[in-house]
Enzyme design. Structure first.
Site, short mmCIF file in Angstrom:
data_model
loop_
_atom_site.label_atom_id
_atom_site.label_comp_id
_atom_site.label_asym_id
_atom_site.label_seq_id
_atom_site.Cartn_x
_atom_site.Cartn_y
_atom_site.Cartn_z
CG ASP A 110 1.33 5.35 4.75
OD1 ASP A 110 1.00 4.15 4.86
OD2 ASP A 110 2.43 5.79 5.14
CG HIS A 139 4.98 1.33 2.88
ND1 HIS A 139 4.34 2.42 2.33
CD2 HIS A 139 4.51 1.24 4.15
CE1 HIS A 139 3.53 2.96 3.21
NE2 HIS A 139 3.60 2.26 4.33
CG HIS A 168 -0.13 0.24 2.53
ND1 HIS A 168 0.66 -0.75 3.09
CD2 HIS A 168 0.00 1.32 3.33
CE1 HIS A 168 1.22 -0.29 4.19
NE2 HIS A 168 0.84 0.98 4.37
C1 SIN Z 1 3.40 1.42 7.71
O1 SIN Z 1 2.70 0.91 6.85
O2 SIN Z 1 3.56 2.63 7.79
C2 SIN Z 1 4.11 0.54 8.72
C3 SIN Z 1 5.34 -0.07 8.18
C4 SIN Z 1 6.02 -0.98 9.16
O3 SIN Z 1 5.57 -1.11 10.30
O4 SIN Z 1 7.02 -1.58 8.80
#
Ligand code: SIN
Length: 282
Positions: free
Chosen positions: A101, A258, A99
């Site tokens: 954010d 990410h 995703h």
């Molecule tokens: C997120 O999606 O911002 C969290 C990423 C993570 O906890 O590694």
């Protein structure tokens, strides 16, 4: 002088010899912004930032955002604790799907910063995939579908219906707001955007928030989007960070996706996240 080394052939750079806890000079800020635009993910080890230092770093990149969809720290609306307790076994994890954010916002975060506090001995890595490289390598047949077209993003229910069931999506230590009409309406963004500093084009589609391509129904969009997601999350386009306490990672939320790996049940993991805004994606 800061030293920058690339982490992979396509995405990510580690910066050494730069202390983020000190006031960042004008030239330091320019270096960080250009490096982020070029490499999309920046890793700085051994920083051990306090909250005020993390907030000052965030403002180097843009105004700090307060995102009402995830509950922040009680005493600081700009900081989210990305926490999974050792006792949270067998569930999902915050960010545990590919995703970007909050792409359902009119002006989604331009970037995010994670500041690692407590990290399991093994596991809990984060993976990022470059959407500029994904666009560059996209087959022409798919480019002709997304070029010049908008995509529709909907926050509801923070993981749309094509995502795994809700109970596998987040963990109990992070409270998410549901049913917010601002998040649950359709927001249109270009499916291909331009990174303003480098001019590179990037795919801007989100496996958990993009419901369809503009001009197409959800049913028509689904196979196309699935093919694009298989392509744009290829390991070839990605870098993976193995966290240590004290690490700071800064990423471009518009030109990357990410994924938080969930392989550390029984161990506590805590990072503080801040988010900064920029011009709307174009
Ligand atoms: C997120 O999606 O911002 C969290 C990423 C993570 O906890 O590694």
């Amino acid at each position: 002088m800061p030293i920058l080394s690339k982490l992979t052939g396509f995405i990510g750079a580690e910066i050494e010899c730069l202390s983020l806890s000190e006031t960042i000079s004008g030239s330091g800020a320019e270096f960080l912004k250009r490096s982020l635009a070029e490499h999309q993910v920046l890793v700085l080890r051994d920083q051990y930032l306090t909250s005020p230092q993390q907030k000052a770093l965030t403002r180097v990149f843009g105004p700090a955002m307060q995102l009402r969809y995830v509950s922040p720290l009680e005493d600081d609306p700009e900081i989210i604790a990305v926490l999974k307790e050792a006792s949270e076994i067998g569930g999902g994890v915050f960010g545990g799907e590919w995703h970007a954010d909050f792409s359902f916002l009119e002006n989604p975060p331009a970037g995010s910063i994670l500041n690692a506090v407590e990290i399991p001995d093994v596991g809990g890595d984060t993976v990022w995939a470059s959407q500029t490289v994904a666009y560059r390598c996209l087959p022409d047949a798919l480019k002709s579908v997304v070029d010049g077209r908008n995509a529709v993003h909907v926050g509801k229910p923070y993981g749309v219906k094509h995502a795994p069931p809700a109970e596998t999506r987040a963990n109990a230590s992070i409270r998410m707001t549901r049913g917010d009409p601002d998040a649950d309406r359709e927001t249109f963004h270009p499916a291909v955007i331009t990174e303003p500093i480098t001019g590179a084009k990037a795919l801007f589609l989100n496996p958990i928030y993009t419901t369809r391509l503009d001009g197409m129904s959800e049913e028509e969009s689904l196979p196309v989007l699935q093919e694009i997601y298989r392509h744009c999350t290829r390991p070839d386009f990605s870098c993976r960070h193995k966290w240590q306490a004290g690490d700071v990672v800064i990423w471009d939320n518009r030109t990357t996706l990410h994924y938080a790996t969930n392989d550390y049940d029984g161990h506590r993991r805590l990072l503080y996240r801040t988010t900064f805004s920029g011009a709307a994606p174009r």
